[in-house]
Design a protein around this motif. Structure first.
Motif, short mmCIF file in Angstrom:
data_model
loop_
_atom_site.label_atom_id
_atom_site.label_comp_id
_atom_site.label_asym_id
_atom_site.label_seq_id
_atom_site.Cartn_x
_atom_site.Cartn_y
_atom_site.Cartn_z
N ASP A 1 -2.63 0.95 -9.49
CA ASP A 1 -2.36 -0.45 -9.78
C ASP A 1 -3.27 -1.38 -8.97
O ASP A 1 -3.71 -2.42 -9.47
N LYS B 1 -6.57 -1.46 -10.64
CA LYS B 1 -6.53 -2.26 -11.87
C LYS B 1 -6.78 -3.73 -11.54
O LYS B 1 -7.50 -4.41 -12.26
N LYS C 1 -9.89 -5.92 -12.98
CA LYS C 1 -9.68 -7.17 -13.71
C LYS C 1 -10.47 -8.30 -13.06
O LYS C 1 -11.13 -9.09 -13.74
#
Length: 98
Positions: free
Chosen positions: A21, A24, A28
């Motif tokens: 996570d 991620k 992004k």
């Protein structure tokens, strides 16, 4: 973290999910940064074109500078379209670049 601590694979998967996570988020943000950098490059190109147009319309660099506008570093548009290099062939037949 509410996982069964007796199953090492479940614990490992839960730990990996947390780590995944965070990556991620980095991915992004990296994509957003790349998109913004492309947008900035596009705006800077248009800004350079507008600066050149202002010069062509009669504004001087010093006048533009007084207004807070400066030419960005980088390649300048050349007003010359002719080749400045020339070669001369003397009578003895040896070519010399001028």
């Amino acid at each position: 973290m509410s996982t069964d601590t007796t199953d090492p694979l479940a614990v490992a998967e839960a730990m990996m999910k947390e780590r995944r996570d965070t990556v991620k988020s980095l991915a992004k943000l990296g994509e957003e940064k790349t998109a913004l950098q492309a947008k900035i490059a596009d705006v800077e190109k248009h800004e350079g074109d507008a600066y050149e147009l202002a010069l062509a319309s009669g504004w001087s660099q010093s006048e533009l500078k007084k207004m807070g506008f400066t030419r960005k570093s980088g390649p300048r548009k050349s007003k010359r379209t002719t080749d400045s290099s020339a070669s001369v062939t003397p009578i003895n037949g040896q070519e010399v670049s001028a």
